[in-house]
Design a protein around this motif. Structure first.
Motif, PDB file in Angstrom:
ATOM      1  N   HIS A  50       5.965  -0.736  -9.212  1.00 39.31           N
ATOM      2  CA  HIS A  50       5.134  -0.317  -8.096  1.00 39.31           C
ATOM      3  C   HIS A  50       5.962   0.502  -7.089  1.00 39.31           C
ATOM      4  CE1 HIS A  50       2.053  -1.570  -4.809  1.00 39.31           C
ATOM      5  NE2 HIS A  50       1.790  -0.394  -5.294  1.00 39.31           N
ATOM      6  N   LYS A 110      -0.784  -5.344  -6.861  1.00 38.21           N
ATOM      7  CA  LYS A 110      -1.996  -4.575  -7.074  1.00 38.21           C
ATOM      8  C   LYS A 110      -1.784  -3.168  -6.519  1.00 38.21           C
ATOM      9  CE  LYS A 110      -3.614  -8.268  -5.210  1.00 38.21           C
ATOM     10  NZ  LYS A 110      -4.383  -9.305  -4.497  1.00 38.21           N
ATOM     11  N   HIS A 111      -2.192  -2.195  -7.264  1.00 40.04           N
ATOM     12  CA  HIS A 111      -2.021  -0.823  -6.802  1.00 40.04           C
ATOM     13  C   HIS A 111      -3.349  -0.073  -6.834  1.00 40.04           C
ATOM     14  CE1 HIS A 111      -0.500   3.214  -6.302  1.00 40.04           C
ATOM     15  NE2 HIS A 111      -1.078   3.551  -7.432  1.00 40.04           N
ATOM     16  N   HIS A 112      -3.705   0.534  -5.716  1.00 37.59           N
ATOM     17  CA  HIS A 112      -4.912   1.356  -5.632  1.00 37.59           C
ATOM     18  C   HIS A 112      -4.611   2.784  -6.058  1.00 37.59           C
ATOM     19  CE1 HIS A 112      -6.412  -1.842  -2.855  1.00 37.59           C
ATOM     20  NE2 HIS A 112      -7.576  -1.484  -3.359  1.00 37.59           N
ATOM     21  N   GLY A 167       0.823  -1.208   0.000  1.00 37.57           N
ATOM     22  CA  GLY A 167       0.000   0.000   0.000  1.00 37.57           C
ATOM     23  C   GLY A 167       0.841   1.235   0.000  1.00 37.57           C
ATOM     24  N   HIS A 219       5.571   4.526  -6.173  1.00 35.82           N
ATOM     25  CA  HIS A 219       5.355   5.048  -4.817  1.00 35.82           C
ATOM     26  C   HIS A 219       6.429   6.028  -4.366  1.00 35.82           C
ATOM     27  CE1 HIS A 219       1.674   3.439  -3.100  1.00 35.82           C
ATOM     28  NE2 HIS A 219       1.809   2.483  -3.992  1.00 35.82           N
TER      29      HIS A 219
HETATM   30 ZN   LIG Z   1       0.468   0.977  -4.620  1.00 35.45          ZN
END
Ligand SMILES: [Zn+2]
Length: 151
Positions: free
Chosen positions: A106, A85-87, A48, A110
């Protein structure tokens, strides 16, 4: 044995499990499953928000329940090996709306975005809100270019 003791001395037990491990580690499928176990542990703890310090990641994770809930919501969505998975948004209606990225991309992404807990979306390091999926995707592509994975 019935009294809870092994019918073997400590040293022999240690030697046996060492030999057992050495034998197992020769097995490619065992090595692969060990690697996977390590990755999954990492995911559970830190997915996350990728910051340079572990403490920052867990701080984020604990501080914002929407992040935890969103990860739970997509937990069962399978992506290819080595993909993340990236939100783009942590609003409830976007919990299952994720991008699938190569792990390395990813992390790169970030490093270029910051989470805004009021909007439940990300901003660029210049403070520009990535308010829609399209805006997020455009920015993402400008940072990581051609490595977005199709589900
Ligand atoms: Zn992410």
């Amino acid at each position: 044995m019935g009294d809870g003791h092994l019918n073997k001395c400590k040293e022999c037990t240690k030697k046996d499990s060492r030999e057992h491990f050495n034998k197992k580690i020769q097995d490619p499928s065992f090595r692969e499953s060990e690697k996977k176990r390590g990755r999954e542990k990492y995911h559970r703890l830190y997915h996350g928000v990728y910051k340079t310090q572990k403490t920052t990641r867990s701080k984020y994770f604990n501080e914002y329940p929407e992040i935890k809930r969103a990860h739970q919501a997509v937990g069962s969505v399978r992506v290819g090996d080595g993909n993340h998975k990236h939100h783009w948004s942590y609003l409830t209606e976007h919990f299952k709306d994720v991008f699938v990225l190569k792990a390395a991309d990813h992390y790169t992404l970030h490093r270029h975005i910051l989470y805004d807990p009021d909007e439940k979306k990300f901003r660029t390091l210049d403070g520009i809100l990535l308010g829609s999926r399209e805006e997020h995707e455009d920015f993402m592509n400008s940072v990581i270019q051609e490595n977005v994975v199709d589900l």
